[in-house]
Design an enzyme around this catalytic site. Structure first.
Site, PDB file in Angstrom:
ATOM      1  N   ASN A   1      -1.276   7.812  -0.418  1.00  0.00           N
ATOM      2  CA  ASN A   1      -0.741   6.682  -1.182  1.00  0.00           C
ATOM      3  C   ASN A   1       0.017   7.287  -2.359  1.00  0.00           C
ATOM      4  O   ASN A   1      -0.579   7.681  -3.362  1.00  0.00           O
ATOM      5  CB  ASN A   1      -1.875   5.777  -1.665  1.00  0.00           C
ATOM      6  CG  ASN A   1      -1.374   4.559  -2.420  1.00  0.00           C
ATOM      7  OD1 ASN A   1      -0.183   4.435  -2.710  1.00  0.00           O
ATOM      8  ND2 ASN A   1      -2.277   3.662  -2.765  1.00  0.00           N
TER       9      ASN A   1
ATOM     10  N   HIS B   1      -0.503  -6.492  -0.712  1.00  0.00           N
ATOM     11  CA  HIS B   1      -1.936  -6.248  -0.477  1.00  0.00           C
ATOM     12  C   HIS B   1      -2.316  -6.542   0.977  1.00  0.00           C
ATOM     13  O   HIS B   1      -3.468  -6.843   1.279  1.00  0.00           O
ATOM     14  CB  HIS B   1      -2.819  -7.120  -1.399  1.00  0.00           C
ATOM     15  CG  HIS B   1      -2.708  -6.788  -2.850  1.00  0.00           C
ATOM     16  ND1 HIS B   1      -2.849  -7.761  -3.833  1.00  0.00           N
ATOM     17  CD2 HIS B   1      -2.481  -5.635  -3.497  1.00  0.00           C
ATOM     18  CE1 HIS B   1      -2.699  -7.202  -5.025  1.00  0.00           C
ATOM     19  NE2 HIS B   1      -2.476  -5.911  -4.842  1.00  0.00           N
TER      20      HIS B   1
ATOM     21  N   ARG C   1       0.393  -9.094 -15.236  1.00  0.00           N
ATOM     22  CA  ARG C   1       1.464  -9.916 -14.689  1.00  0.00           C
ATOM     23  C   ARG C   1       1.151 -11.391 -14.873  1.00  0.00           C
ATOM     24  O   ARG C   1       0.003 -11.816 -14.766  1.00  0.00           O
ATOM     25  CB  ARG C   1       1.666  -9.619 -13.201  1.00  0.00           C
ATOM     26  CG  ARG C   1       2.044  -8.198 -12.890  1.00  0.00           C
ATOM     27  CD  ARG C   1       2.215  -8.003 -11.394  1.00  0.00           C
ATOM     28  NE  ARG C   1       2.195  -6.585 -11.051  1.00  0.00           N
ATOM     29  CZ  ARG C   1       1.585  -6.077  -9.985  1.00  0.00           C
ATOM     30  NH1 ARG C   1       0.937  -6.874  -9.155  1.00  0.00           N
ATOM     31  NH2 ARG C   1       1.620  -4.784  -9.756  1.00  0.00           N
TER      32      ARG C   1
ATOM     33  N   GLY D   1      -7.922  -7.654  -8.318  1.00  0.00           N
ATOM     34  CA  GLY D   1      -7.979  -6.408  -9.060  1.00  0.00           C
ATOM     35  C   GLY D   1      -7.088  -6.558 -10.267  1.00  0.00           C
ATOM     36  O   GLY D   1      -6.885  -7.661 -10.773  1.00  0.00           O
ATOM     37  N   ASN D   2      -6.524  -5.451 -10.762  1.00  0.00           N
ATOM     38  CA  ASN D   2      -5.533  -5.578 -11.834  1.00  0.00           C
ATOM     39  C   ASN D   2      -4.319  -6.340 -11.307  1.00  0.00           C
ATOM     40  O   ASN D   2      -3.734  -7.165 -11.992  1.00  0.00           O
ATOM     41  CB  ASN D   2      -5.121  -4.202 -12.354  1.00  0.00           C
ATOM     42  CG  ASN D   2      -4.337  -4.298 -13.647  1.00  0.00           C
ATOM     43  OD1 ASN D   2      -4.732  -4.985 -14.582  1.00  0.00           O
ATOM     44  ND2 ASN D   2      -3.202  -3.616 -13.698  1.00  0.00           N
TER      45      ASN D   2
ATOM     46  N   ARG E   1       0.780   4.750   2.996  1.00  0.00           N
ATOM     47  CA  ARG E   1       0.920   3.385   2.500  1.00  0.00           C
ATOM     48  C   ARG E   1       2.356   3.197   2.033  1.00  0.00           C
ATOM     49  O   ARG E   1       2.858   3.952   1.198  1.00  0.00           O
ATOM     50  CB  ARG E   1      -0.029   3.132   1.335  1.00  0.00           C
ATOM     51  CG  ARG E   1       0.113   1.720   0.771  1.00  0.00           C
ATOM     52  CD  ARG E   1      -0.500   1.585  -0.598  1.00  0.00           C
ATOM     53  NE  ARG E   1      -0.364   0.221  -1.118  1.00  0.00           N
ATOM     54  CZ  ARG E   1      -0.202  -0.069  -2.394  1.00  0.00           C
ATOM     55  NH1 ARG E   1      -0.156   0.887  -3.300  1.00  0.00           N
ATOM     56  NH2 ARG E   1      -0.093  -1.319  -2.778  1.00  0.00           N
TER      57      ARG E   1
ATOM     58  N   GLU F   1      -8.784  -0.158   1.964  1.00  0.00           N
ATOM     59  CA  GLU F   1      -7.408  -0.041   2.425  1.00  0.00           C
ATOM     60  C   GLU F   1      -7.153   1.298   3.099  1.00  0.00           C
ATOM     61  O   GLU F   1      -6.386   1.384   4.061  1.00  0.00           O
ATOM     62  CB  GLU F   1      -6.454  -0.255   1.249  1.00  0.00           C
ATOM     63  CG  GLU F   1      -6.504  -1.675   0.697  1.00  0.00           C
ATOM     64  CD  GLU F   1      -5.666  -1.869  -0.551  1.00  0.00           C
ATOM     65  OE1 GLU F   1      -4.479  -2.204  -0.408  1.00  0.00           O
ATOM     66  OE2 GLU F   1      -6.200  -1.695  -1.662  1.00  0.00           O
TER      67      GLU F   1
ATOM     68  N   GLY G   1     -11.592  -4.877  -7.196  1.00  0.00           N
ATOM     69  CA  GLY G   1     -12.408  -4.553  -8.358  1.00  0.00           C
ATOM     70  C   GLY G   1     -13.071  -5.721  -9.048  1.00  0.00           C
ATOM     71  O   GLY G   1     -14.284  -5.720  -9.292  1.00  0.00           O
ATOM     72  N   VAL G   2     -12.290  -6.745  -9.381  1.00  0.00           N
ATOM     73  CA  VAL G   2     -12.852  -7.933 -10.041  1.00  0.00           C
ATOM     74  C   VAL G   2     -13.618  -8.776  -9.034  1.00  0.00           C
ATOM     75  O   VAL G   2     -14.739  -9.220  -9.294  1.00  0.00           O
ATOM     76  CB  VAL G   2     -11.742  -8.756 -10.714  1.00  0.00           C
ATOM     77  CG1 VAL G   2     -12.300 -10.052 -11.286  1.00  0.00           C
ATOM     78  CG2 VAL G   2     -11.069  -7.937 -11.823  1.00  0.00           C
TER      79      VAL G   2
END
Length: 409
Positions: free
Chosen positions: A11, A185, A246, A215-216, A96, A389, A335-336
């Protein structure tokens, strides 16, 4: 002769390379690592051998001039563990690639024509595709004899109907400039939707799933019978949910207003919406753990940022419920999504009439395993499904190479 079963997943970012080496006989990881700050004096390489119970993590800080030097350093670390890129057990290198446009709907063996098309897509992915290309070309130079496979973030979303993919703007203008909703994603949404079906004891074709990759960067998708029918990100990863930095969905006229009233140019608006908005723009933090800590201390800005984040998330759950008609599961990931129990609880709260509920005790459990967190009486399962992923890229790359070589081993 033994059929090669290993896949190296790369990646490549603008100043970093993440990598994992996997053995597809049992999906096991043999090594993983990260090269960051490429091009700086303080470049850093972190390598962790994992085979046979693993070994000591190795970290070095030395100048790494470019991606070619980074991949050579990665190859040296792998060779030190007996896993070098010259190994006959290496079946492919899987890359990726963020943007594949409409042409690439599946993993693809890379040749000159594929490289040219990825380059033609740079205008719609200026931050990502150039870095992906550098990584691909460097890997090809190191192992020109080895199959190199591109796995595209956008591919899973190419099954969206035109009614979901097209923006309501002039068709000729849109087609001339490739303006449409592509989504991102995709490897995560593909993996998580299938794993959710497995968790429910069903085949992917049997279930409808709303996947929330938080995630972020954050995105949602509506998956009907294993096929994406809608997703929140669009032409770029800016559209959709509130993210770390964002804005997500916004009235397009805000950009005109900022130009006219604030005197901001295109680059300044771009930086504002992509890097200075979302949670960080609302409260100064994009780490959900820190935001929750501030909320517990009575911080009103953090509380409002959390409420805006959850409000947008809840809107997408409702919208995709309507799109699918029948929902078997809502799956939280990344993550979140995997770690922030308060986000999951708040996003589902009030949706009981839709058959959605969260069991407080199940939701509070921290685990690396896929699990259902809804009560047994809930009509729709709510699940936490860790994404992977790299494994998805390795599986797709290996399956493609096997199909080409005709090997079933």
């Amino acid at each position: 002769m033994t059929t090669p079963t290993r896949v190296l997943v790369l990646n490549s970012g603008s100043s970093s390379v993440k990598y994992q080496l996997l053995d597809m006989r049992d999906d096991s990881r043999l090594a993983q690592g990260l090269v960051e700050r490429i091009g700086e004096q303080s470049s850093r390489l972190v390598h962790t051998p994992l085979q046979g119970g693993g070994g000591a993590r190795r970290e070095t800080t030395v100048p790494i001039a470019d991606h070619a030097a980074a991949l050579k350093a990665v190859a040296a670390e792998l060779a030190a563990d007996g896993l070098g890129l010259d190994s006959p057990e290496l079946a492919a290198i899987g890359h990726r690639v963020v943007h594949g446009g409409l042409r690439f709907t599946a993993p693809t063996v890379i040749d000159d024509e594929v490289l040219a098309e990825i380059e033609r897509l740079v205008p719609v992915a200026p931050l990502h595709n150039p870095a992906n290309l550098v990584g691909i070309r460097t890997a090809i130079a190191m192992r020109p004899d080895l199959p190199q496979v591109a796995v595209f973030d956008t591919a899973f979303h190419t099954t969206m109907p035109e009614s979901a993919a097209r923006y309501a703007i002039d068709v000729e203008t849109a087609d001339a400039h490739r303006i449409r909703r592509y989504g991102f994603h995709g490897t995560s949404h593909a993996y998580v939707s299938r794993e959710t079906a497995r968790l429910l004891g069903k085949e992917p074709e049997e279930v409808n799933v709303i996947v929330l990759h938080l995630g972020n960067g954050a995105s949602a998708s509506a998956v009907r019978g294993g096929r994406c029918v809608d997703t929140s990100m669009g032409l770029t990863p800016l559209e959709g949910l509130v993210m770390g930095t964002r804005s997500g969905d916004i009235d397009p006229a805000v950009t005109f207003h900022l130009k006219r009233v604030a005197g901001m140019d295109e680059d300044e608006v771009d930086v504002l919406l992509n890097k200075k908005s979302g949670l960080v723009g609302l409260c100064g933090d994009n780490d959900m753990r820190e935001i929750r800590r501030r909320i517990d201390e009575g911080d009103e800005r953090a509380a409002l940022a959390f409420d805006i984040y959850v409000h947008r998330l809840k809107k997408y759950i409702g919208a995709y419920y309507a799109v699918l008609g029948r929902v078997d599961a809502v799956a939280f990931t990344a993550g979140v999504g995997e770690n922030a129990a308060p986000v999951r609880e708040a996003a589902i709260a009030g949706l009981e009439e839709l058959g959605l509920a969260v069991d407080a005790d199940l939701n509070s459990v921290r685990s690396d395993e896929a699990r259902v967190i809804s009560p047994v009486y809930a009509r729709v399962a709510v699940a936490v499904v860790p994404t992977d992923e790299e494994l998805e890229i390795a599986r797709q790359s290996h399956a493609l190479v096997q199909s080409i070589t005709g090997s079933n081993e």
